[in-house]
Design a protein around this motif. Structure first.
Motif, short mmCIF file in Angstrom:
data_model
loop_
_atom_site.label_atom_id
_atom_site.label_comp_id
_atom_site.label_asym_id
_atom_site.label_seq_id
_atom_site.Cartn_x
_atom_site.Cartn_y
_atom_site.Cartn_z
N GLY A 154 0.84 -1.27 0.02
CA GLY A 154 0.02 0.05 -0.04
C GLY A 154 0.68 1.47 -0.09
N VAL A 155 2.27 1.13 -0.22
CA VAL A 155 3.11 2.28 -0.25
C VAL A 155 3.73 2.36 -1.68
CG1 VAL A 155 3.00 2.67 2.34
CG2 VAL A 155 4.76 1.23 1.11
N SER A 156 4.64 3.36 -1.87
CA SER A 156 5.49 3.27 -3.21
C SER A 156 6.69 2.55 -2.81
CB SER A 156 5.56 4.63 -3.53
OG SER A 156 4.35 5.45 -3.88
N LEU A 157 6.64 1.31 -2.74
CA LEU A 157 7.73 0.61 -2.18
C LEU A 157 8.94 0.47 -3.34
CD1 LEU A 157 8.95 -1.38 0.08
CD2 LEU A 157 7.81 -3.45 -1.49
N GLY A 158 8.49 0.60 -4.67
CA GLY A 158 9.82 0.58 -5.65
C GLY A 158 10.47 1.63 -5.74
N ASP A 159 9.63 3.02 -5.36
CA ASP A 159 10.45 4.10 -5.38
C ASP A 159 11.55 4.14 -4.19
OD1 ASP A 159 9.26 6.08 -7.67
OD2 ASP A 159 7.60 5.07 -6.85
N ALA A 194 -8.81 -9.67 15.39
CA ALA A 194 -7.49 -9.08 15.04
C ALA A 194 -6.59 -10.03 14.40
CB ALA A 194 -7.00 -8.32 16.30
N TYR A 195 -5.40 -9.76 13.96
CA TYR A 195 -4.65 -10.70 13.49
C TYR A 195 -3.26 -10.31 13.98
CZ TYR A 195 -8.04 -11.50 9.75
OH TYR A 195 -9.17 -12.29 9.31
N VAL A 196 -2.30 -11.56 14.25
CA VAL A 196 -1.15 -11.29 14.73
C VAL A 196 -0.21 -12.12 13.83
CG1 VAL A 196 -1.53 -13.47 16.06
CG2 VAL A 196 0.17 -11.85 16.96
N VAL A 197 0.99 -11.68 13.70
CA VAL A 197 1.98 -12.30 12.95
C VAL A 197 3.07 -13.10 13.79
CG1 VAL A 197 3.94 -11.69 11.53
CG2 VAL A 197 2.20 -10.59 10.99
N GLN A 238 5.80 -13.88 26.89
CA GLN A 238 6.43 -14.70 28.04
C GLN A 238 7.28 -15.61 27.58
OE1 GLN A 238 2.85 -15.39 30.40
NE2 GLN A 238 3.07 -13.38 31.32
N ALA A 239 6.77 -16.21 26.54
CA ALA A 239 7.59 -17.31 25.76
C ALA A 239 8.75 -17.19 24.84
CB ALA A 239 6.51 -18.47 24.89
N GLU A 240 9.10 -15.72 24.98
CA GLU A 240 9.84 -15.04 23.88
C GLU A 240 10.01 -15.58 22.61
OE1 GLU A 240 13.95 -15.92 25.87
OE2 GLU A 240 13.38 -14.82 27.72
N VAL A 241 8.55 -15.50 22.06
CA VAL A 241 8.43 -15.88 20.74
C VAL A 241 8.00 -14.43 19.82
CG1 VAL A 241 6.71 -16.99 19.06
CG2 VAL A 241 7.66 -18.40 21.10
N PRO A 242 8.91 -14.44 18.68
CA PRO A 242 8.39 -12.97 17.98
C PRO A 242 7.24 -12.97 17.62
CG PRO A 242 10.76 -13.96 17.54
CD PRO A 242 9.99 -14.95 18.37
N ALA A 243 6.25 -11.72 17.97
CA ALA A 243 5.09 -11.86 17.71
C ALA A 243 4.55 -10.31 17.63
CB ALA A 243 4.03 -12.46 18.46
N GLY A 244 3.65 -9.84 16.69
CA GLY A 244 3.15 -8.49 16.62
C GLY A 244 1.83 -8.36 16.07
N ARG A 245 1.14 -7.47 16.54
CA ARG A 245 -0.25 -7.02 16.40
C ARG A 245 0.13 -6.44 14.63
NH1 ARG A 245 -4.82 -5.07 19.46
NH2 ARG A 245 -3.27 -5.25 21.20
N ILE A 246 -1.05 -6.48 13.89
CA ILE A 246 -0.67 -5.61 12.62
C ILE A 246 -1.40 -4.41 12.98
CG2 ILE A 246 -1.82 -5.63 10.22
CD1 ILE A 246 -1.37 -8.61 9.86
N TYR A 247 -0.36 -3.39 12.96
CA TYR A 247 -0.94 -1.87 13.00
C TYR A 247 -1.44 -1.45 11.86
CZ TYR A 247 1.65 -1.75 17.63
OH TYR A 247 1.85 -1.60 19.09
N ASN A 248 -2.34 -0.39 12.11
CA ASN A 248 -2.92 0.59 11.34
C ASN A 248 -2.10 1.89 11.91
OD1 ASN A 248 -4.45 1.68 13.46
ND2 ASN A 248 -6.21 0.69 12.56
N VAL A 249 -2.33 3.04 11.16
CA VAL A 249 -1.65 4.07 11.58
C VAL A 249 -2.16 4.70 12.89
CG1 VAL A 249 -3.29 5.78 10.24
CG2 VAL A 249 -0.92 6.38 10.68
N ALA A 292 -0.36 5.90 18.40
CA ALA A 292 -0.26 5.59 19.90
C ALA A 292 0.55 4.74 20.67
CB ALA A 292 -1.95 5.15 20.12
N ASP A 293 1.40 4.17 19.95
CA ASP A 293 1.97 2.97 20.37
C ASP A 293 3.26 3.63 21.24
OD1 ASP A 293 4.84 1.17 20.19
OD2 ASP A 293 2.86 0.22 20.26
N PRO A 294 3.44 3.37 22.66
CA PRO A 294 4.44 3.88 23.53
C PRO A 294 5.76 3.76 23.14
CG PRO A 294 3.40 1.93 24.56
CD PRO A 294 2.60 2.36 23.24
N HIS A 295 6.03 2.63 22.37
CA HIS A 295 7.33 2.29 21.71
C HIS A 295 7.79 3.46 20.68
CE1 HIS A 295 11.01 -0.03 21.46
NE2 HIS A 295 11.03 0.02 20.30
N TYR A 296 6.88 3.51 19.83
CA TYR A 296 7.32 4.42 18.73
C TYR A 296 7.32 5.70 19.54
CZ TYR A 296 6.06 1.95 14.70
OH TYR A 296 5.95 0.96 13.37
#
Length: 397
Positions: free
Chosen positions: A163-168, A244-247, A309-320, A325-329
């Motif tokens: 959904g963005v101009s990735l090639g550019d 929701a969806y999680v990666v 807690q299991a130290e497995v990489p996972a993340g919510r699929i974020y919209n803007v 609102a994310d505290p880490h950002y």
């Protein structure tokens, strides 16, 4: 201007995305960027996407820290100004059609003779040579011919686009990388400036991993696979009970075992057939089904908490909205507050990468058309009367 590129002068002759994004990245780290715009409307990006009081919000981001020089490149006087700027510049970035710079009388032979230390960065659809050289090329076409469009989307569906101009953007990053390599060569006394030839299609192709050897050695053509990562398992997008969806990326051997323990499937985690990725990839559907059965029974917050807690990489699929609102950002200063002309406040993306000693900065948002014309020409030694004459004759705005 501060930053590691302080003292580097960049001339930008480009519109829309690829060359302007490359110049923006250099400007954020201290380079003086002089953007040459046409008379009248300037860069078309000023009217792209969402507008605020008639000006694109993307413009204010894409052109921050740049000086705008509105110049008639169809006039001999305008070309002479570019030549004078090039004499003191370190980098010139352009994304015109191949041959267009030469038609203006600004080919590499001319520029190199004026300033042997100058690096010329050329971004085009297919590069400065080859049978497709003269074809018009946009980032979307680069994505199509670079291979990424074919592999994006769900199986059985038409190819999709990001959904963005990735090639550019990929071309811009390759352009900056090439410019910095050339600058290093010049600054360390190893040689003169050179041409950095960046193709949109090749920039996309360069991130396509093992696509070619898989085809050449095995006859394998990578197809669309939805949210999965072909040949690497388990790594996919999974549903949760609240819609929701999680990666989840459980594709290293020890992480896979921890993931299976977290989802209550120790039998799979301890199965010798799944001890390594090749065995897991051969039965990725089975593993995805097991993970989906677990995730779809729980709300996403509980899924994420368990996997953390299991130290497995996972993340919510974020919209803007999630990103802003994310505290880490926020803690990483990736959401900045900016002020637009007229005093309106707006949030903008922060700067990447983070440098410990010489970080990048935002000094101003995208300028008004020709805002710096007088100051840039004044630095070339022109008087107020000289500049007034150029304005009256339609050379500058």
């Amino acid at each position: 201007m501060t930053g590691p590129l302080q003292g580097v002068r960049v001339i930008e002759i480009g519109t829309l995305i690829a060359a302007p994004f490359a110049a923006r990245l250099m400007g954020e780290f201290g380079a003086e960027v002089i953007k040459i715009e046409s008379l009248g409307q300037g860069d078309p990006l000023r009217k792209w996407r969402k507008l605020h009081e008639g000006t694109s919000l993307w413009w204010y981001l894409q052109s921050r820290n740049k000086k705008s020089l509105s110049l008639n490149l169809k006039s001999a006087e305008g070309i002479d100004i570019v030549k004078r700027l090039a004499e003191s510049a370190d980098v010139l970035i352009e994304n015109l059609r191949p041959g267009a710079l030469e038609k203006l009388g600004l080919g590499w032979d001319v520029l190199h003779a004026l300033n042997p230390k100058l690096t010329l960065v050329r971004i085009s659809g297919y590069g400065q040579s080859g049978p497709y050289r003269d074809r018009p090329g946009f980032g979307a076409i680069g994505e199509a011919m670079g291979g990424i469009r074919y592999t994006t989307g769900t199986p059985g569906s038409p190819p999709a686009r990001v959904g963005v101009s990735l090639g550019d953007s990929l071309a811009s990053m390759h352009a900056v990388m090439g410019a910095l390599m050339s600058l290093l060569r010049v600054k360390t006394g190893q040689g003169d400036g050179q041409v950095v030839d960046v193709s949109l299609a090749e920039s996309v192709f360069n991130v396509m991993e093992s696509l070619v050897p898989e085809y050449d050695m095995l006859g394998h053509v990578r197809e669309r696979s939805g949210g999965a990562l072909p040949g690497i398992a388990p790594s996919n997008t999974y549903p949760t009970a609240d819609g929701a969806y999680v990666v989840i990326a459980g594709n290293s051997d020890p992480i896979f075992k921890r993931l299976m323990q977290a989802v209550g499937r120790d039998d799979l985690g301890e199965n010798p057939a799944f001890a390594h990725n090749d065995g897991r990839a051969a039965q990725s559907d089975l593993l995805d089904a097991a993970i989906s059965a677990w995730s779809s029974a729980l709300p996403i917050d509980e899924v994420l908490k368990t996997l953390e807690q299991a130290e497995v990489p996972a993340g919510r699929i974020y919209n803007v909205a999630d990103i802003v609102a994310d505290p880490h950002y926020q803690a990483r200063e990736m959401i900045l507050d900016a002020e637009l002309p007229g005093g309106a406040s707006v949030k903008m993306p922060g700067i990447v990468p983070k440098l410990s000693d010489t970080p990048g900065s935002v000094n101003w948002q995208g300028p008004a058309l020709g805002q710096h014309t007088d100051s840039v020409l004044g630095e070339l030694g022109m008087t107020a009367a000289d500049i007034a004459q150029l304005k009256a004759s339609g050379v500058v705005q």
